[in-house]
Design an enzyme around this catalytic site. Sequence first.
Site, PDB file in Angstrom:
ATOM      1  N   LYS A  98       0.793  -1.297   0.154  1.00 28.12           N
ATOM      2  CA  LYS A  98      -0.068  -0.133  -0.099  1.00 28.12           C
ATOM      3  C   LYS A  98       0.832   1.099  -0.117  1.00 28.12           C
ATOM      4  O   LYS A  98       0.428   2.058  -0.519  1.00 28.12           O
ATOM      5  CB  LYS A  98      -0.688   0.134   0.979  1.00 28.12           C
ATOM      6  N   LYS A 135      -4.016  -9.355  -7.094  1.00 25.68           N
ATOM      7  CA  LYS A 135      -5.463  -9.538  -6.414  1.00 25.68           C
ATOM      8  C   LYS A 135      -6.656  -8.802  -6.738  1.00 25.68           C
ATOM      9  O   LYS A 135      -6.171  -7.211  -6.893  1.00 25.68           O
ATOM     10  CB  LYS A 135      -5.732  -9.645  -4.960  1.00 25.68           C
ATOM     11  N   LYS A 195     -10.374  -3.030  -4.232  1.00 28.98           N
ATOM     12  CA  LYS A 195     -11.362  -2.043  -4.256  1.00 28.98           C
ATOM     13  C   LYS A 195     -10.753  -0.735  -4.889  1.00 28.98           C
ATOM     14  O   LYS A 195     -11.116   0.479  -5.475  1.00 28.98           O
ATOM     15  CB  LYS A 195     -11.909  -1.489  -3.063  1.00 28.98           C
TER      16      LYS A 195
HETATM   17  P1  ATP Z   1      -8.584  -2.031  -0.611  1.00 28.80           P
HETATM   18  O1  ATP Z   1      -8.503  -2.410  -2.002  1.00 28.80           O
HETATM   19  O2  ATP Z   1      -9.384  -0.981  -0.024  1.00 28.80           O
HETATM   20  O3  ATP Z   1      -7.465  -2.533   0.223  1.00 28.80           O
HETATM   21  P2  ATP Z   1      -9.925  -4.777  -0.453  1.00 28.80           P
HETATM   22  O4  ATP Z   1     -10.718  -4.935  -1.555  1.00 28.80           O
HETATM   23  O5  ATP Z   1      -8.714  -5.513  -0.164  1.00 28.80           O
HETATM   24  O6  ATP Z   1      -9.866  -3.348  -0.145  1.00 28.80           O
HETATM   25  P3  ATP Z   1     -11.187  -5.226   2.333  1.00 28.80           P
HETATM   26  O7  ATP Z   1     -12.202  -4.537   2.933  1.00 28.80           O
HETATM   27  O8  ATP Z   1      -9.806  -4.997   2.713  1.00 28.80           O
HETATM   28  O9  ATP Z   1     -10.959  -4.972   0.670  1.00 28.80           O
HETATM   29  O10 ATP Z   1     -11.339  -6.806   2.527  1.00 28.80           O
HETATM   30  C1  ATP Z   1     -12.520  -7.326   2.952  1.00 28.80           C
HETATM   31  C2  ATP Z   1     -12.464  -8.880   2.819  1.00 28.80           C
HETATM   32  O11 ATP Z   1     -12.374  -9.276   1.651  1.00 28.80           O
HETATM   33  C3  ATP Z   1     -11.016  -9.421   3.678  1.00 28.80           C
HETATM   34  O12 ATP Z   1     -11.499 -10.615   4.022  1.00 28.80           O
HETATM   35  C4  ATP Z   1     -10.365  -9.700   2.329  1.00 28.80           C
HETATM   36  O13 ATP Z   1      -9.238 -10.756   2.727  1.00 28.80           O
HETATM   37  C5  ATP Z   1     -11.254 -10.171   1.226  1.00 28.80           C
HETATM   38  N1  ATP Z   1     -10.790  -9.914  -0.177  1.00 28.80           N
HETATM   39  C6  ATP Z   1     -10.142  -8.505  -0.537  1.00 28.80           C
HETATM   40  N2  ATP Z   1      -9.816  -8.807  -1.830  1.00 28.80           N
HETATM   41  C7  ATP Z   1      -9.823  -9.908  -2.126  1.00 28.80           C
HETATM   42  C8  ATP Z   1      -9.556 -10.785  -3.303  1.00 28.80           C
HETATM   43  N3  ATP Z   1      -9.237 -10.429  -4.439  1.00 28.80           N
HETATM   44  N4  ATP Z   1     -10.005 -12.129  -3.299  1.00 28.80           N
HETATM   45  C9  ATP Z   1     -10.660 -12.834  -2.080  1.00 28.80           C
HETATM   46  N5  ATP Z   1     -10.835 -12.189  -1.136  1.00 28.80           N
HETATM   47  C10 ATP Z   1     -10.511 -10.703  -0.920  1.00 28.80           C
END
Ligand code: ATP
Length: 328
Positions: free
Chosen positions: A113, A195, A198
């Site tokens: 990040k 991965k 968001k």
């Molecule tokens: P950001 O991109 O803002 O860091 P994020 O998309 O990683 O956000 P979070 O709110 O941090 O989302 O994660 C919420 C849940 O979704 C966590 O349990 C995380 O492990 C899961 N998660 C996030 N991205 C993935 C992905 N690409 N595949 C599977 N699980 C995911």
Amino acid sequence: MNKKRVFSGIQPTGQIHLGNYLGAVKNWVDSQSEYENIFCVVNSHAITTAQNPVELREKTYQLASMLLACGIDMKKSSLFIQSEIDEHPSLAWILDCNISMGEMNRMTQFKDKSLKNPTNVNVGLFNYPALMAADILLYQADGVPVGEDQKQHLELTRNVAMKFNRDFGECFKIPEPIIPKVGARVMGLDDPNNKMSKSALGTNHAIFLLDTPEEITKKIKKATTDSLNSIVFDKNRAGLYNLLNIYQILTNKSTEAIEKDFEGKGYGLFKSAVAEVIIENLRPIREKYQELSAEKGYIEEILKTGTQKVRPIAKATYDKVKELVGLI
Ligand code: ATP
Ligand code: LTN
């Protein structure tokens, strides 16, 4: 018989995508009857990256509505907003004093990040895992259902809990990660080596739960694959493998059955089938969300009830921690 307790959180940093859903939220919903469930919109984690205050408040309620639309059921689960319970940052401070710089320095999410956003590398972003550990340990959770990317943070949580119990006396339950076998790491459609996230920018990167059927079809058609044109589960063909995994979770079919169904067929047909199952799985969620988003009072009520239910658990743990440390 006492059910095991699970705790998990999700940040209101943007629209929830298929990775969040398949890696985390779907599993929360599917196993609700098996556990005692506590789910949290972790808005204090969200401010480790810059947020507009008006939008953050809005996104927090939207995410709560979305979790309910996905099937979080208030009869089986508690849902609350992290910043409503002051014990979270309070416990994080005490944990901070029990985590070494060396261990915190190893966290790869911080490295990723801070590379992505070099102009806002703040202390909160570095310290993010301590607040996450506090979230979990306050509620004495047995399990934490998350995607693969959170495994390292869970390891840190377990380590600090064990160290605290050793140094000050038995206090925290040691939580187990609950990571799904398929779907734990959904990859970006435009970039299957990273991965789905968001905060990634590409318009064709993620499928959001509120995307229209047309948007979903368009994104899947454009998803990166290769020129081999045979439909088989092969980890080395990252784009195809990602689509196959998505298809597998949503249809519940075996690897063999899927490969057989698409034998001799090309990417065009396969991609249409993938788009179709995504559209049909997300349709009820989108419809329910539209209903719920008109009922802000109802959402507020649910969150208030959730906070009231879980607050005594957090308070009991925090009071014990303070006493063990000698802070009263
Ligand atoms: P950001 O991109 O803002 O860091 P994020 O998309 O990683 O956000 P979070 O709110 O941090 O989302 O994660 C919420 C849940 O979704 C966590 O349990 C995380 O492990 C899961 N998660 C996030 N991205 C993935 C992905 N690409 N595949 C599977 N699980 C995911
Ligand atoms: N760090 C998590 C979100 C999160 C979380 C938690 C998950 C914050 N606190 C407690 C499980 C338990 C993420 O997904 N990025």
